[in-house]
Design an enzyme around this catalytic site. Structure first.
Site, PDB file in Angstrom:
ATOM      1  N   ASN A   1       0.847  -1.192   0.000  1.00  0.00           N
ATOM      2  CA  ASN A   1       0.000   0.000   0.000  1.00  0.00           C
ATOM      3  C   ASN A   1       0.886   1.246   0.000  1.00  0.00           C
ATOM      4  O   ASN A   1       2.112   1.144  -0.017  1.00  0.00           O
ATOM      5  CB  ASN A   1      -0.963   0.002   1.195  1.00  0.00           C
ATOM      6  CG  ASN A   1      -0.227  -0.140   2.516  1.00  0.00           C
ATOM      7  OD1 ASN A   1       0.570   0.714   2.882  1.00  0.00           O
ATOM      8  ND2 ASN A   1      -0.487  -1.231   3.231  1.00  0.00           N
TER       9      ASN A   1
ATOM     10  N   ASP B   1      -4.492  -6.486   4.310  1.00  0.00           N
ATOM     11  CA  ASP B   1      -5.616  -7.319   4.722  1.00  0.00           C
ATOM     12  C   ASP B   1      -5.478  -8.758   4.223  1.00  0.00           C
ATOM     13  O   ASP B   1      -5.989  -9.687   4.845  1.00  0.00           O
ATOM     14  CB  ASP B   1      -6.932  -6.735   4.191  1.00  0.00           C
ATOM     15  CG  ASP B   1      -7.267  -5.408   4.845  1.00  0.00           C
ATOM     16  OD1 ASP B   1      -7.017  -5.264   6.062  1.00  0.00           O
ATOM     17  OD2 ASP B   1      -7.760  -4.502   4.144  1.00  0.00           O
TER      18      ASP B   1
ATOM     19  N   PHE C   1      -5.937   3.515  13.943  1.00  0.00           N
ATOM     20  CA  PHE C   1      -6.088   4.502  12.870  1.00  0.00           C
ATOM     21  C   PHE C   1      -7.116   3.986  11.873  1.00  0.00           C
ATOM     22  O   PHE C   1      -7.243   2.769  11.677  1.00  0.00           O
ATOM     23  CB  PHE C   1      -4.760   4.740  12.157  1.00  0.00           C
ATOM     24  CG  PHE C   1      -3.858   5.731  12.848  1.00  0.00           C
ATOM     25  CD1 PHE C   1      -3.634   6.980  12.300  1.00  0.00           C
ATOM     26  CD2 PHE C   1      -3.237   5.408  14.042  1.00  0.00           C
ATOM     27  CE1 PHE C   1      -2.805   7.899  12.931  1.00  0.00           C
ATOM     28  CE2 PHE C   1      -2.404   6.311  14.689  1.00  0.00           C
ATOM     29  CZ  PHE C   1      -2.189   7.557  14.125  1.00  0.00           C
TER      30      PHE C   1
END
Length: 399
Positions: free
Chosen positions: A210, A279, A324
């Protein structure tokens, strides 16, 4: 408040140099030990003898003049300092520091110190708003340990009115006093912070990842350590320098991060999960680089462990757990749901679809949400400034 603190006062060549005399005097009245380094230009405005009489210490202004009983004077002063204050700071010294130039006693000493450096610019308004000067200030602001004090607005020595005045000496001394007061407020607290994005290998060349740069997590680690906490930073791959005075653990995958976090969690008073954890991971990593043989290619993915959720189930009543939420829509709804579902004490939510917010930026704009459903909107600011606000909020959480 400043008893036994070593303050290094750097005085540059501007008309505001006369105010530095009062700064030195106020610091001495607070029982600080004050050393002064003057640029050659500063000595044209005020004599070194004035500072020497006020501080009781010899004043340095020449790289080649030995005024202390030290072998390498600029290194000795750099090591001695607990805090460095540049007041007034001219465009010249700001440009040197931003460019890594060390060609006189003051710039060389600052380059050699690990102490926090507070920079109080003072100059003509047009000089201050010059884009080159502003670029240099931004460069320094983004570096670990550098703090910019915004100049005051008012009548300037050049006869104009505008921004560029050196703030009142009392204001500058209060800035230093407040900073030193914070330094040990978290002493004895053990804080675990995760940062950066994790990477999940596809083959020896490619990975799933990411856009996280790790800047927020690293800023939090630096701020917590500055306040005296014992900090462990578990980080995915980043290009950032590791903050001084912390325990650093480098990981790559979500499972590796989980392994280290699980080991450290029980002994931690506060856990801040700022990392952007993947994930999913590839079910079977290819041993060799996958070649392009078909128009379409399918990856078989499996779900990674939810590290934050697992910690929420394990945490004791004394521990504080902070998460977060990076979203692109329904920010408050998703963040509040995540806070409850994962049993968090606080969550920092940001809309990463906004300009200059979130991944890879030096700035952020967030909403801080606590278990009592209170929501605080934090405007766009540097991640370093935001880190200080987040640590303040954590410190004030009632457990």
């Amino acid at each position: 408040m400043l008893a036994n603190k070593n303050i290094l006062l750097g005085v540059c060549g501007g008309i505001a140099a006369y105010k530095a005399v009062e700064i030195a005097s106020r610091l001495r009245k607070l029982d600080a030990n004050v050393d002064v380094i003057m640029t050659q230009a500063a000595t044209k405005f005020i004599t070194p003898l004035t500072f020497q009489e006020i501080t009781g210490n010899p004043v340095s202004s020449d790289m080649w003049e030995k005024v202390h009983n030290w072998n390498v004077e600029h290194i000795a002063l750099a090591k001695k300092a607990d805090v460095v204050l540049l007041a007034p700071a001219t465009a010249d010294i700001i440009g040197k520091l931003a460019s890594g130039i060390a060609d006189d006693m003051l710039s060389t000493t600052i380059m050699a110190t690990t102490a926090p450096v507070f920079i109080a610019p003072a100059m003509n308004s047009n000089m201050y708003i010059n884009p080159i000067l502003q670029r240099n200030l931004q460069t320094l602001q983004q570096l670990s340990g550098y703090h910019i004090i915004t100049p005051a607005t008012g009548h300037l020595a050049c006869g104009t009115n505008g921004i560029g005045r050196l703030p009142d000496p009392a204001v500058l001394v209060e800035e230093i006093t407040n900073y030193t007061a914070q330094v040990q407020e978290l002493k004895g607290k053990r804080i675990l912070i995760t940062a950066g994005g994790t990477r999940e290998a596809i083959d020896p060349v490619r990975y799933i990842g990411n856009r996280s740069s790790g800047k927020m997590g690293y800023a939090l680690a630096e701020e917590a350590a500055r306040r005296g906490a014992s900090v462990t930073l578990v980080s995915g791959p980043t290009s950032l320098n590791v903050p001084a005075g912390i325990e650093f653990i480098k990981v790559e995958t979500a499972c590796q991060m989980q392994e280290y976090v699980d080991t450290i969690f029980a002994a931690s008073d506060v856990v801040i999960m700022a990392a952007a954890v993947s994930d999913y991971r590839v079910r079977k990593i290819a041993g060799q680089k996958i070649k392009k043989t078909t128009e379409a290619f399918t990856l078989d993915l499996v779900k990674n462990p939810d590290i934050l959720s697992a910690l929420g189930k394990r945490k004791s009543t004394e521990q504080i757990l902070v998460g977060f939420a990076a979203e692109t829509q329904n920010l408050l709804t998703f963040a509040k749901e995540k806070l409850q579902r994962k049993n968090l004490d606080m969550i920092i939510a940001n809309d990463v679809s906004q300009k200059n917010v979130g991944f890879n930026y030096d700035t952020n704009m967030v909403k801080i949400i606590t278990r009592d459903a209170a929501v605080e909107d934090i405007p766009l600011m540097s991640k370093k400034a935001l880190a200080a606000i987040i640590i303040d909020k954590i410190r004030n959480l009632k457990k």
